[in-house]
Design a protein around this motif. Sequence first.
Motif, PDB file in Angstrom:
ATOM      1  N   MET A  32       0.881  -1.136  -0.158  1.00 34.09           N
ATOM      2  CA  MET A  32      -0.072   0.052  -0.325  1.00 34.09           C
ATOM      3  C   MET A  32       0.791   1.400   0.061  1.00 34.09           C
ATOM      4  SD  MET A  32      -2.758   1.545  -0.475  1.00 34.09           S
ATOM      5  CE  MET A  32      -3.795   0.074  -0.528  1.00 34.09           C
ATOM      6  N   ARG A  33       2.127   1.154   0.446  1.00 32.41           N
ATOM      7  CA  ARG A  33       2.767   2.286   0.754  1.00 32.41           C
ATOM      8  C   ARG A  33       3.538   2.703  -0.642  1.00 32.41           C
ATOM      9  NH1 ARG A  33       8.312   2.409   4.202  1.00 32.41           N
ATOM     10  NH2 ARG A  33       8.527   0.343   3.347  1.00 32.41           N
ATOM     11  N   GLN A  34       3.712   1.565  -1.608  1.00 34.48           N
ATOM     12  CA  GLN A  34       4.273   1.693  -2.928  1.00 34.48           C
ATOM     13  C   GLN A  34       2.877   2.511  -3.809  1.00 34.48           C
ATOM     14  OE1 GLN A  34       6.469  -1.521  -4.662  1.00 34.48           O
ATOM     15  NE2 GLN A  34       6.209  -2.580  -2.937  1.00 34.48           N
ATOM     16  N   PRO A  70      -7.402  -3.881  -7.624  1.00 31.99           N
ATOM     17  CA  PRO A  70      -6.182  -4.542  -7.671  1.00 31.99           C
ATOM     18  C   PRO A  70      -5.776  -5.281  -8.855  1.00 31.99           C
ATOM     19  CG  PRO A  70      -7.466  -5.261  -5.826  1.00 31.99           C
ATOM     20  CD  PRO A  70      -8.303  -4.204  -6.307  1.00 31.99           C
ATOM     21  N   GLN A  71      -6.992  -5.151  -9.994  1.00 36.49           N
ATOM     22  CA  GLN A  71      -7.013  -5.690 -11.459  1.00 36.49           C
ATOM     23  C   GLN A  71      -5.977  -4.496 -12.167  1.00 36.49           C
ATOM     24  OE1 GLN A  71      -9.516  -5.403  -9.349  1.00 36.49           O
ATOM     25  NE2 GLN A  71     -11.025  -6.813 -10.101  1.00 36.49           N
ATOM     26  N   ASN A  72      -5.929  -3.262 -11.504  1.00 36.94           N
ATOM     27  CA  ASN A  72      -5.094  -2.364 -12.086  1.00 36.94           C
ATOM     28  C   ASN A  72      -3.621  -1.926 -11.453  1.00 36.94           C
ATOM     29  OD1 ASN A  72      -6.764  -1.737 -14.391  1.00 36.94           O
ATOM     30  ND2 ASN A  72      -7.920  -0.368 -13.177  1.00 36.94           N
ATOM     31  N   ILE A  73      -3.212  -3.042 -10.831  1.00 40.49           N
ATOM     32  CA  ILE A  73      -2.219  -2.950 -10.068  1.00 40.49           C
ATOM     33  C   ILE A  73      -1.351  -4.187 -10.314  1.00 40.49           C
ATOM     34  CG2 ILE A  73      -1.130  -2.758  -7.721  1.00 40.49           C
ATOM     35  CD1 ILE A  73      -3.698  -1.425  -6.760  1.00 40.49           C
ATOM     36  N   HIS A  88     -17.006  -2.339  -7.015  1.00 44.21           N
ATOM     37  CA  HIS A  88     -16.393  -2.826  -5.529  1.00 44.21           C
ATOM     38  C   HIS A  88     -15.557  -1.711  -4.990  1.00 44.21           C
ATOM     39  CE1 HIS A  88     -18.053  -6.881  -5.704  1.00 44.21           C
ATOM     40  NE2 HIS A  88     -17.642  -6.794  -6.949  1.00 44.21           N
ATOM     41  N   TYR A  89     -15.073  -0.892  -5.746  1.00 42.11           N
ATOM     42  CA  TYR A  89     -13.936   0.292  -5.020  1.00 42.11           C
ATOM     43  C   TYR A  89     -14.742   1.871  -5.271  1.00 42.11           C
ATOM     44  CZ  TYR A  89     -11.445  -3.844  -5.694  1.00 42.11           C
ATOM     45  OH  TYR A  89     -11.031  -5.522  -5.812  1.00 42.11           O
ATOM     46  N   LEU A  90     -15.892   1.556  -5.412  1.00 38.03           N
ATOM     47  CA  LEU A  90     -16.658   2.787  -5.892  1.00 38.03           C
ATOM     48  C   LEU A  90     -16.798   3.776  -4.562  1.00 38.03           C
ATOM     49  CD1 LEU A  90     -17.970   4.108  -8.439  1.00 38.03           C
ATOM     50  CD2 LEU A  90     -20.195   3.196  -7.238  1.00 38.03           C
ATOM     51  N   VAL A 103      -8.825  -1.380  -1.234  1.00 36.92           N
ATOM     52  CA  VAL A 103      -7.829  -2.214  -1.390  1.00 36.92           C
ATOM     53  C   VAL A 103      -6.920  -2.769  -0.284  1.00 36.92           C
ATOM     54  CG1 VAL A 103      -5.684  -2.451  -2.923  1.00 36.92           C
ATOM     55  CG2 VAL A 103      -7.679  -1.261  -3.787  1.00 36.92           C
ATOM     56  N   LEU A 104      -6.850  -1.957   0.687  1.00 36.93           N
ATOM     57  CA  LEU A 104      -6.090  -2.302   1.861  1.00 36.93           C
ATOM     58  C   LEU A 104      -7.036  -3.329   2.798  1.00 36.93           C
ATOM     59  CD1 LEU A 104      -3.598  -1.807   3.716  1.00 36.93           C
ATOM     60  CD2 LEU A 104      -4.783   0.074   4.624  1.00 36.93           C
TER      61      LEU A 104
END
Length: 282
Positions: free
Chosen positions: A112-114, A134-137, A172-174, A196-197
């Motif tokens: 998460m820091r990154q 997470p799909q975009n990381i 889901h992340y909205l 995400v965390l």
Amino acid sequence: GHLLNERYQIKGKIGGGGMADVYLARDIILDRDVAIKSLRMEYANDQEFIARFDREAQSATSLAHPNIVSIYDVGEEDHLLYMVMEYVEGMTLKEYIQRFGPLDVQESMDIMRQIASAIAHAHANDIVHRDIKPQNILMDGHGQAKVTDFGIAIALSATALTQTNSILGSVHYLSPEQARGGMATKKSDIYSLGIVLFEMLTGRLPFSGQSPVSIALKHLQSDTPSVRRFNQDIPQSVENIVLKATAKNPFHRYDSIYDFEEAIEIALHPDHLNEEPYTPPI
Ligand code: ATP
Ligand code: MG
Ligand code: MG
């Protein structure tokens, strides 16, 4: 395979979604693997998709950061727009969580820091990602996380004129404000980072439901569940970060991505929390 503009040897498809496909290719001039994202054929003449693809290329090209996938080249062949980028050999954070999750606190916070550092760089350039998930990381296999897919990112300078209120990212992340049809801001990115965390720490999503609408309603109405309920080893300081990042009211979230980063930094070094003021011996 097919040679794109006499330089890129296409090896195979590695991803893609609604508007673009992503290929693994060989740059035969620099003799290295690259990833090429190209607008799908059926949108080659669609002005809206062309404009969106251009915006993505512009946002991503203007950012240079170790935790953001680098863009090497942007071009066009047979009226098809494409973007050449750094190939990240590994897997998405989604796959990583599915395989290894839940992740331990130290690893979750380190990743998460990154990601926060990448988003801080975007925000410093007045770019809101709007599709953090997470799909975009991408995880590179050496513990490095790289943010990609600025496909619906917006430059804040242009928002007033061009931003639509339609829901574009994953439900889901909205953030609640986006669920309500309002504008995405830097604080909406902070909300998505909090989700995400949560997902890294617990291996699951905070809100699920029968339909996208029911999930959006939970972002609006339901409290973020306690991560400590899933794992009691998670420190209260980490739970507090998830709760503050995912506060319903944007004013109750971290004031900026820098404050979020600082909270992670402190939580990664718990001794900072326990520092007692020095009292001289009597
Ligand atoms: P669409 O906008 O059409 O929905 P998308 O925005 O989801 O597509 P990306 O998220 O950029 O497209 O890429 C889709 C997938 O392709 C990623 O989830 C990842 O699996 C893979 N991918 C993308 N870029 C890279 C890269 N630079 N290196 C390795 N794999 C990548
Ligand atoms: Mg994507
Ligand atoms: Mg996208």
